[in-house]
Design an enzyme around this catalytic site. Structure first.
Site, PDB file in Angstrom:
ATOM      1  N   GLU A  76       0.830  -1.212   0.000  1.00  0.00           N
ATOM      2  CA  GLU A  76       0.000   0.000   0.000  1.00  0.00           C
ATOM      3  C   GLU A  76       0.865   1.263   0.000  1.00  0.00           C
ATOM      4  O   GLU A  76       0.454   2.304  -0.498  1.00  0.00           O
ATOM      5  CB  GLU A  76      -0.933  -0.023   1.223  1.00  0.00           C
TER       6      GLU A  76
ATOM      7  N   HIS B 152       8.592 -26.434   1.528  1.00  0.00           N
ATOM      8  CA  HIS B 152       7.981 -27.571   0.843  1.00  0.00           C
ATOM      9  C   HIS B 152       6.965 -27.108  -0.187  1.00  0.00           C
ATOM     10  O   HIS B 152       6.117 -27.879  -0.599  1.00  0.00           O
ATOM     11  CB  HIS B 152       7.357 -28.509   1.875  1.00  0.00           C
TER      12      HIS B 152
ATOM     13  N   LYS C 248     -12.905   2.278  -1.593  1.00  0.00           N
ATOM     14  CA  LYS C 248     -13.776   2.543  -0.437  1.00  0.00           C
ATOM     15  C   LYS C 248     -14.964   3.414  -0.850  1.00  0.00           C
ATOM     16  O   LYS C 248     -16.100   3.160  -0.483  1.00  0.00           O
ATOM     17  CB  LYS C 248     -12.986   3.278   0.652  1.00  0.00           C
TER      18      LYS C 248
HETATM   19  O1  PA5 Z   1      -3.143   1.979   5.761  1.00  0.00           O
HETATM   20  C1  PA5 Z   1      -4.214   2.485   5.469  1.00  0.00           C
HETATM   21  O2  PA5 Z   1      -4.359   3.714   5.370  1.00  0.00           O
HETATM   22  C2  PA5 Z   1      -5.437   1.624   5.245  1.00  0.00           C
HETATM   23  O3  PA5 Z   1      -5.128   0.277   5.195  1.00  0.00           O
HETATM   24  C3  PA5 Z   1      -6.451   1.874   6.352  1.00  0.00           C
HETATM   25  O4  PA5 Z   1      -5.876   1.523   7.583  1.00  0.00           O
HETATM   26  C4  PA5 Z   1      -7.732   1.065   6.131  1.00  0.00           C
HETATM   27  O5  PA5 Z   1      -8.278   1.363   4.882  1.00  0.00           O
HETATM   28  C5  PA5 Z   1      -8.742   1.377   7.220  1.00  0.00           C
HETATM   29  O6  PA5 Z   1      -9.015   2.746   7.266  1.00  0.00           O
HETATM   30  P1  PA5 Z   1      -9.705   3.394   8.511  1.00  0.00           P
HETATM   31  O7  PA5 Z   1      -8.775   3.292   9.666  1.00  0.00           O
HETATM   32  O8  PA5 Z   1      -9.972   4.812   8.115  1.00  0.00           O
HETATM   33  O9  PA5 Z   1     -10.968   2.640   8.779  1.00  0.00           O
END
Ligand code: PA5
Length: 425
Positions: free
Chosen positions: A268, A289, A400
């Site tokens: 990410e 394995h 989202k």
């Molecule tokens: O690293 C990130 O920004 C994302 O993985 C968020 O943690 C994830 O989308 C959850 O978002 P939120 O904490 O706003 O619910």
């Protein structure tokens, strides 16, 4: 944490010491940028200051009122994986569970499996608007009400200053922990986000932060001083030479979730502008394995990251009279795992396949603090060297918004694009 990068040099992808020395000059510039960002508490860079800025007291206070059988974290992505990594790795009489996915059968079974009167729920969302988290929380809340459990007595919210979750906490006067400013979800393991479940489970938050602080203290203008920077810089350099995949392979069951956390951090943060390195999750010795065949003899497009604790509780292997197995008797499963580790490392190196060894003393609070922080520093320095926007996640946000829009949760052009009315980048 120690990082041995020797097997990342002079392999199939041709990274040599001279190239690494050249890269070290760029690491010095990257470090200046990172240190400046930390000083100014800039978004993202602020996460690397958590060992100093995270106050564990409010987290401990919020946890202190509970003595539950189970702590259930309801969150997704960076709002779940930090807590999951720490509590999965460490032993506790408190059962730590996570509700991240919205697979209906899985959610139903997990909730049905809990004694909700003995469960404390931590609902975590930085934005306070994430559909999966809020939907799962509503399911849990209703299950508590149906079981005659006062959910307001057993729910702690962790969120940012705005959003649906903040409103709910205010309306119902729920205990609430603040997500620190400038700390993106996947960099929040060492904050209120990742540490509440650990506190309920009885883990030592001071030691987690001390482990992180010791790695923070090693960050300097040279990759040779800092295991985190060394790992990040080598990963970047190999990525530029064709290591499109980075296989994270801890040799400890307790670190399996860590590989999942790492995969999110790496993908990410670094997957931007057509760049990035695809994280693969593996587990030693199990994946010797299966995936190891590909790592050693498939395309030379990988870095394999081997992680191990130097000390672990051990189990003896009983003596045996089975013919041919005498060599096992009298040694331990730990000896065997160690031999597997060394064999894998050597076998990859012999085939010219780049690998890095990361070592912590033990899988305990200190070791985990070191490991998590060092990987975050590695990711940030990689992002600087690759010149990507490490702390944003536009593709994740796109999905989202589209999902919310499709369910009628707002007017989002992303949802229109999914409905086929328009194409969007
Ligand atoms: O690293 C990130 O920004 C994302 O993985 C968020 O943690 C994830 O989308 C959850 O978002 P939120 O904490 O706003 O619910």
């Amino acid at each position: 944490m120690k990082a041995d990068i020797g097997n990342a040099l002079d392999g199939a992808l041709g990274l040599d010491r001279a190239a690494l020395d050249d890269l070290d000059e760029r690491v010095a510039d990257a470090h200046e940028r990172i240190a400046g960002g930390r000083r100014e508490s800039e978004h993202g860079y602020a996460a690397l200051s958590l060992p100093e800025t995270c106050d564990p007291e409010p987290i401990r206070r919020a946890a202190a009122g509970f003595d539950p059988e189970t702590v259930l974290t309801v969150g997704i992505g960076g709002s779940a994986l930090g807590a999951a990594t720490v509590t999965d790795a460490l032993d506790s009489p408190v059962d730590a569970r996570y509700l991240d996915n919205v697979d209906p059968a899985w959610v139903r079974d997990l909730v049905a499996d809990l004694d909700l009167s003995e469960t404390v729920v931590n609902v975590v969302s930085r934005s306070g608007t994430t559909a999966e988290t809020l939907a799962n929380f509503l399911v849990v809340r209703e299950a508590m009400e149906s079981a005659g459990v006062d959910w307001t007595e057993r729910t702690v919210v962790t969120t940012g200053p705005e959003g649906n979750l903040r409103s709910m906490a205010e309306t119902h006067d729920l205990p609430a922990l603040d997500v620190p400013d400038g700390v993106p979800g996947r960099f929040s393991a060492l904050s209120t986000v990742g540490l509440f479940a650990a506190a309920v489970a009885g883990h030592d938050l001071d030691e987690l932060l001390a482990g992180a602080a010791s790695e923070a203290g090693k960050l300097s203008g040279s990759l040779y001083d800092s295991p985190g920077y060394a790992y990040g810089a080598v990963s970047y350099a190999l990525g530029e030479r064709g290591a499109a995949v980075n296989a994270m392979m801890p040799y400890a069951e307790s670190l399996e979730r860590f590989a999942e956390w790492y995969a999110q951090l790496w993908a990410e943060s670094l997957g931007k502008d057509g760049r990035g390195q695809t994280p693969a999750r593996a587990l030693g010795a199990t994946d010797q394995h299966s995936q190891l065949q590909l790592y050693r003899a498939g395309p030379a497009d990988k870095l394999v990251t081997l992680v191990r604790p130097l000390e672990s509780p051990d189990t003896g292997i009983p003596e045996t009279d089975l013919s041919g197995l005498e060599y096992l008797g009298g040694s331990t499963l730990g000896d065997l795992l160690d031999a597997e580790f060394r064999a894998t490392e050597a076998s990859l190196a012999a085939a010219g396949r780049e690998n890095v060894r990361l070592e912590i003393d033990r899988v305990d609070e200190r070791g985990l603090g070191e490991l998590l922080y060092a990987m975050e520093a590695a990711c940030v320095v990689y992002g600087e060297l690759a010149d990507v926007s490490t702390f944003t996640q536009p593709a994740v946000e796109w999905g989202k918004k589209a999902a919310r829009g499709l369910l009628g949760g707002g007017e989002f052009e992303e949802a229109e694009a999914v409905r086929g009315k328009r194409r969007l980048e």
